[in-house]
Design a protein around this motif. Sequence first.
Motif, PDB file in Angstrom:
ATOM      1  N   LEU A 152      49.617  43.465  48.012  1.00 14.97           N
ATOM      2  CA  LEU A 152      48.809  44.252  47.090  1.00 14.97           C
ATOM      3  C   LEU A 152      49.443  45.810  47.128  1.00 14.97           C
ATOM      4  O   LEU A 152      49.386  46.655  46.175  1.00 14.97           O
ATOM      5  CB  LEU A 152      47.337  44.505  47.636  1.00 14.97           C
ATOM      6  CG  LEU A 152      46.358  43.461  47.317  1.00 14.97           C
ATOM      7  CD1 LEU A 152      45.290  43.557  47.831  1.00 14.97           C
ATOM      8  CD2 LEU A 152      46.261  43.072  45.718  1.00 14.97           C
ATOM      9  N   HIS A 153      49.988  45.977  48.468  1.00  9.86           N
ATOM     10  CA  HIS A 153      50.675  47.340  48.655  1.00  9.86           C
ATOM     11  C   HIS A 153      51.820  47.303  47.843  1.00  9.86           C
ATOM     12  O   HIS A 153      52.236  48.456  47.092  1.00  9.86           O
ATOM     13  CB  HIS A 153      50.963  47.679  49.973  1.00  9.86           C
ATOM     14  CG  HIS A 153      51.505  49.147  50.368  1.00  9.86           C
ATOM     15  ND1 HIS A 153      50.884  50.095  49.997  1.00  9.86           N
ATOM     16  CD2 HIS A 153      52.686  49.293  51.002  1.00  9.86           C
ATOM     17  CE1 HIS A 153      51.642  51.148  50.428  1.00  9.86           C
ATOM     18  NE2 HIS A 153      52.769  50.327  50.955  1.00  9.86           N
ATOM     19  N   VAL A 154      52.659  46.324  47.796  1.00 11.37           N
ATOM     20  CA  VAL A 154      54.029  46.499  47.183  1.00 11.37           C
ATOM     21  C   VAL A 154      53.589  46.489  45.544  1.00 11.37           C
ATOM     22  O   VAL A 154      54.278  47.212  44.940  1.00 11.37           O
ATOM     23  CB  VAL A 154      54.839  45.105  47.573  1.00 11.37           C
ATOM     24  CG1 VAL A 154      55.736  44.931  46.489  1.00 11.37           C
ATOM     25  CG2 VAL A 154      55.283  45.223  48.837  1.00 11.37           C
ATOM     26  N   ASP A 155      52.792  45.619  44.989  1.00 12.52           N
ATOM     27  CA  ASP A 155      52.524  45.561  43.750  1.00 12.52           C
ATOM     28  C   ASP A 155      51.548  46.878  43.073  1.00 12.52           C
ATOM     29  O   ASP A 155      51.524  47.101  41.988  1.00 12.52           O
ATOM     30  CB  ASP A 155      51.876  44.352  42.958  1.00 12.52           C
ATOM     31  CG  ASP A 155      50.324  44.245  43.444  1.00 12.52           C
ATOM     32  OD1 ASP A 155      49.736  45.186  43.780  1.00 12.52           O
ATOM     33  OD2 ASP A 155      49.898  43.057  43.200  1.00 12.52           O
ATOM     34  N   GLY A 156      51.187  47.900  44.347  1.00 16.03           N
ATOM     35  CA  GLY A 156      50.742  49.088  43.708  1.00 16.03           C
ATOM     36  C   GLY A 156      49.134  49.180  43.510  1.00 16.03           C
ATOM     37  O   GLY A 156      48.593  50.015  43.238  1.00 16.03           O
ATOM     38  N   THR A 157      48.542  48.020  43.858  1.00 15.35           N
ATOM     39  CA  THR A 157      47.013  47.877  43.773  1.00 15.35           C
ATOM     40  C   THR A 157      46.028  48.152  44.665  1.00 15.35           C
ATOM     41  O   THR A 157      45.112  48.298  44.666  1.00 15.35           O
ATOM     42  CB  THR A 157      46.601  46.425  42.909  1.00 15.35           C
ATOM     43  OG1 THR A 157      47.102  45.403  44.022  1.00 15.35           O
ATOM     44  CG2 THR A 157      47.398  46.426  41.662  1.00 15.35           C
ATOM     45  N   LEU A 158      46.721  48.178  45.901  1.00 17.92           N
ATOM     46  CA  LEU A 158      45.961  48.515  47.278  1.00 17.92           C
ATOM     47  C   LEU A 158      45.253  49.879  47.105  1.00 17.92           C
ATOM     48  O   LEU A 158      44.096  49.813  47.437  1.00 17.92           O
ATOM     49  CB  LEU A 158      47.091  48.211  48.479  1.00 17.92           C
ATOM     50  CG  LEU A 158      46.216  48.395  49.814  1.00 17.92           C
ATOM     51  CD1 LEU A 158      44.983  47.611  49.983  1.00 17.92           C
ATOM     52  CD2 LEU A 158      47.178  48.459  50.989  1.00 17.92           C
ATOM     53  N   LYS A 159      46.245  50.906  46.782  1.00 11.35           N
ATOM     54  CA  LYS A 159      45.638  51.995  46.827  1.00 11.35           C
ATOM     55  C   LYS A 159      44.420  52.396  45.925  1.00 11.35           C
ATOM     56  O   LYS A 159      43.359  52.795  46.016  1.00 11.35           O
ATOM     57  CB  LYS A 159      46.830  52.872  46.406  1.00 11.35           C
ATOM     58  CG  LYS A 159      46.513  54.503  46.705  1.00 11.35           C
ATOM     59  CD  LYS A 159      47.589  55.303  46.670  1.00 11.35           C
ATOM     60  CE  LYS A 159      47.308  56.986  47.266  1.00 11.35           C
ATOM     61  NZ  LYS A 159      48.540  57.876  47.437  1.00 11.35           N
ATOM     62  N   GLN A 160      44.585  51.564  44.631  1.00 11.15           N
ATOM     63  CA  GLN A 160      43.596  51.483  43.770  1.00 11.15           C
ATOM     64  C   GLN A 160      42.382  50.960  44.152  1.00 11.15           C
ATOM     65  O   GLN A 160      41.210  51.415  44.005  1.00 11.15           O
ATOM     66  CB  GLN A 160      44.127  51.112  42.358  1.00 11.15           C
ATOM     67  CG  GLN A 160      43.148  51.244  41.276  1.00 11.15           C
ATOM     68  CD  GLN A 160      42.711  52.550  40.948  1.00 11.15           C
ATOM     69  OE1 GLN A 160      43.629  53.547  40.760  1.00 11.15           O
ATOM     70  NE2 GLN A 160      41.207  53.100  40.723  1.00 11.15           N
TER      71      GLN A 160
END
Length: 102
Positions: free
Chosen positions: A84-92
């Motif tokens: 999730l962090h690598v694909d950018g969705t963790l922060k969201q």
Amino acid sequence: MDRVRDLASKKAAVVFTKSSCYMCHSITQLFYELGASPAVHELDNDAYGREMEWALRSLGCNPSVPAVFIGAKFVGSAKDVISLHVDGTLKQKLKDAKAIWF
């Protein structure tokens, strides 16, 4: 399972860990670096730790820690959080759960 769900619902970000687990430490540090302050529950220091570990395994978390919940929803283990962090969705996800505001 009820105890896991109860603890997971008390804060926007929750990480179940063991004190000797380096991946648990890494995931917790990632959350801090993103601006979140997760509730961290160390299973090896909890009287109900063994039962909670079995409950986490029944959710599909193998190994049982780290087990991450965001917004009271089971996200997964270290590999899931890193993905999730690598694909950018963790922060969201953290923003949506109000674990971070920026």
